[in-house]
Write a protein that holds these residues in place. Structure first.
Motif, short mmCIF file in Angstrom:
data_model
loop_
_atom_site.label_atom_id
_atom_site.label_comp_id
_atom_site.label_asym_id
_atom_site.label_seq_id
_atom_site.Cartn_x
_atom_site.Cartn_y
_atom_site.Cartn_z
N ALA A 109 -5.48 -2.08 4.40
CA ALA A 109 -4.55 -0.95 4.34
C ALA A 109 -4.86 -0.07 3.14
CB ALA A 109 -3.11 -1.45 4.28
N ARG A 110 -5.12 -0.70 2.00
CA ARG A 110 -5.46 0.09 0.81
C ARG A 110 -6.79 0.81 1.01
NH1 ARG A 110 -4.12 -4.94 -1.75
NH2 ARG A 110 -1.94 -4.97 -2.39
N LEU A 167 -3.60 3.62 4.15
CA LEU A 167 -2.41 3.58 5.01
C LEU A 167 -1.23 2.94 4.29
CD1 LEU A 167 -3.94 2.32 8.39
CD2 LEU A 167 -3.07 4.62 7.90
N THR A 171 -7.90 -4.64 12.64
CA THR A 171 -7.69 -3.47 11.78
C THR A 171 -8.96 -2.73 11.41
OG1 THR A 171 -7.72 -4.98 9.88
CG2 THR A 171 -5.57 -4.38 10.76
N ALA A 198 1.67 0.44 3.92
CA ALA A 198 1.76 -0.88 4.55
C ALA A 198 2.82 -1.73 3.89
CB ALA A 198 0.40 -1.58 4.50
N GLY A 200 5.64 2.29 1.95
CA GLY A 200 4.75 1.24 1.45
C GLY A 200 4.89 0.97 -0.03
N SER A 233 0.87 -1.17 0.00
CA SER A 233 0.00 0.00 0.00
C SER A 233 0.90 1.22 0.00
CB SER A 233 -0.93 0.00 1.22
OG SER A 233 -1.83 1.10 1.17
N ALA A 255 0.99 3.71 9.84
CA ALA A 255 1.36 2.70 8.84
C ALA A 255 1.22 1.33 9.47
CB ALA A 255 2.79 2.92 8.36
N LEU A 256 1.13 0.30 8.63
CA LEU A 256 1.04 -1.08 9.08
C LEU A 256 2.24 -1.87 8.57
CD1 LEU A 256 -2.73 -1.82 8.25
CD2 LEU A 256 -1.76 -1.11 10.45
N THR A 307 -4.61 -7.78 5.63
CA THR A 307 -3.87 -6.56 5.95
C THR A 307 -3.73 -5.69 4.71
OG1 THR A 307 -2.62 -7.70 7.68
CG2 THR A 307 -1.69 -5.65 6.85
#
Length: 557
Positions: free
Chosen positions: A198-199, A203, A172, A205, A225, A19, A182-183, A194
């Motif tokens: 995240a997308r 975020l 999440t 990631a 990311g 991401s 961020a992840l 995840t």
């Protein structure tokens, strides 16, 4: 340059960037799952069974509660599916058997979830994608039985980078992008939960990053990311500057609007991947729908949705976009790797290579016909022209049969998903029968590289920058150009702004993604001419591996 105050030296960890975006801040790790205490003797099996089942029920209720509160439709769908697993009678029966064999409630839940998890991994495909859900259900149910707090996100009192071995959907779903910067996970792949969430949240990631879970809490770090790099030991001032630059970039991109096009005006439609009309409402700035996942209407049902239910759901999506905007319905993508009880399909040794997608029509043709009937009626009710495409099309004969069924119902825009290498190799022959193609890069990667989409140790093979995968995309785009017909990408690759320039350079005519990904992709295309996109495509195709492809395209500017 490190943190002079602490004397730390920067260290770079590398994973798979899934991401795009940059962020910097202090790292905080997910709390470890509840530890099992020593076994205790069971003196009252009935009471112990009831205690264990209450633990599962509490986990299911908590997951359902989180699903109801989820603002993002993708997160809601995932959580609802996880809650359904926690309520599965087979899991409850397994727990009851473990108690009957002498295990206390906590150990019975742990053993039952472990067995079910192992079975899902062996089954592969969609089943393997649900394996991490069993970990989350186990942790929540065991915590409930032991009277411990449910697992959750750390709360240091300031924005932070969340690091974990892996993240379950329930972890999440309610993340605040203003708090979680961020992840980063040690496990996972480009199509893991995840990655999807995240997308959806916008975020940065990184997944499949060895050593990430060992970063001490409070460590200053920077996450990219796009490149998949995590640099630890940076200074607070450096982190602040990275955040300032990232914020300015987000604000600049957020001001973009209008249709997708390159710097010299070459049009590229920017479309949405959705599962409901609610998803469509979140993407008002997109130009239509490139992928409506109709199977969300069917999940967790013992009977198929009625004709009226289907027509209402399809019409609602069609009404959400202006007349003339493409709205692409993917017919039911189900089968033994995405089980739907009402289909009554037999279990298979290798579900991902079995009866799934369009192949279900070989055994249950009436399900496909009913769906096409409903789409056609929704079109008549709304006065629109929907596009329909079938998943897992493999041969020209399959394409021709699907086109015949659709056109017999007055559906005039008929296409196919390209997820199987055989279909990519014969894209020109498919287009003799069809009006468009849509490339599902997630499954096309899986089948091209013989690597399960959820196998964390093989995440590098599933990287959408793999030159061999891009060659498959090029074959399809060339076939589309020769036939004068559109070829889009609706897999996760379409959401990568840098890769989007490569895909357009290969000849792709549309890109379909989550709503949050649209502005960054629009901006990336607007900063490159078509000639520059074609140059990027050549660089990526000529590279020996994904890392080199990314680096070459990034260096070209």
């Amino acid at each position: 340059m490190g943190d002079p105050a602490s004397g730390t030296t920067p260290e770079t960890l590398r994973g798979l960037g899934i991401s795009p975006g940059r962020a910097a801040g202090r790292v905080y790790r997910m709390a470890a799952p509840p530890l099992l205490p020593p076994p205790t003797p069971v003196t009252d099996p009935a009471a112990e069974t009831a205690r264990a089942l209450r633990g599962l029920e509490q986990a299911a209720r908590e997951l359902a509660r989180r699903a109801e509160g989820a603002a993002d439709p993708a997160a809601r769908d995932i959580l609802e599916a996880e809650a359904a697993i926690a309520e599965d009678p087979m899991l409850a029966e397994s727990v009851e058997r473990r108690v009957a064999s002498g295990l206390d409630a906590a150990h019975a839940i742990d053993a039952a979830c472990a067995d079910h998890r192992a079975a899902l991994l062996v089954a592969g495909g969609y089943f393997a994608e649900r394996a991490s859900d069993l970990d989350d259900i186990r942790n929540r149910a065991v915590a409930a039985v032991l009277g411990l707090p449910m697992p959750g996100i750390p709360a240091p009192g300031h924005p932070f980078i969340l690091v974990a071995e892996d993240l379950a959907p329930a972890d999440t779903v309610n993340l605040d992008p203003d708090t979680v910067l961020a992840l980063v996970t040690e496990k996972g792949g480009p199509t893991s939960h995840t990655a999807i969430l995240a997308r959806a949240l916008g975020l940065p990631a990184v997944v499949a990053c060895p050593g990430a879970a060992g970063i001490p809490d409070g460590t200053w770090a920077a996450v990219d990311g796009g490149t998949g790099e995590i640099v630890t030991g940076i200074g607070e001032a450096e982190a602040g500057e990275i955040q300032r630059q990232a914020r300015a970039e987000r604000e600049r991109i957020g001001r973009t609007s209008g249709p997708g096009r390159t710097a010299d005006g070459h049009p590229v439609k920017l479309l949405l991947n959705i599962g409901s009309a609610a998803d469509a409402e979140a993407g008002v700035d997109a130009e239509g729908v490139g992928l409506f996942r109709t199977e969300f209407l069917y999940l967790d049902r013992r009977t198929p949705p009625t004709h009226e239910e289907q027509v209402a759901a399809y019409a609602e999506v069609l009404r959400a976009f202006p007349a003339g905007a493409p709205v692409v319905f993917r017919t039911l993508d189900a089968g033994t790797d995405k089980p739907l009880p009402f289909l009554g399909l037999a279990e298979e040794v290798n579900p991902a290579l079995g009866v799934r997608g369009l192949r279900v029509a070989r055994l249950r043709p009436e399900v496909l016909d009913a769906q096409l009937d409903a789409i056609a009626e929704a079109a008549r009710e709304t006065g629109t022209t929907p596009w329909v495409m079938a998943p897992m099309v493999t041969t020209p004969a399959e394409a021709a049969d699907f086109a015949r069924r659709a056109r017999a119902r007055g559906l005039s825009r008929v296409g196919a998903m390209i997820e199987v290498p055989a279909a990519a190799l014969h894209a020109d022959r498919l287009l003799d029968r069809l009006d468009f193609l849509s490339i599902g890069t997630n499954d096309l990667s899986q089948y091209t590289f013989a690597a399960d989409r959820q196998h964390g140790d093989l995440a590098d093979l599933l990287d959408p920058w793999q030159p061999a995968l891009l060659r498959m995309v090029e074959l399809c785009a060339e076939a589309g150009r020769a036939a004068g017909r559109p070829v889009g990408v609706c897999g996760e690759a379409a959401a990568d702004p840098l890769l989007a320039t490569v895909l357009v350079g290969l000849g792709v005519t549309s890109l379909s993604m989550s709503a949050r990904s649209v502005p960054a992709v629009r901006d990336a295309l607007a900063r490159h001419t078509l000639a520059e996109c074609r140059r990027n495509a050549e660089l990526a195709l000529d590279a020996p591996d994904p890392e080199a492809a990314r680096a070459a395209v990034r260096a070209a500017g």
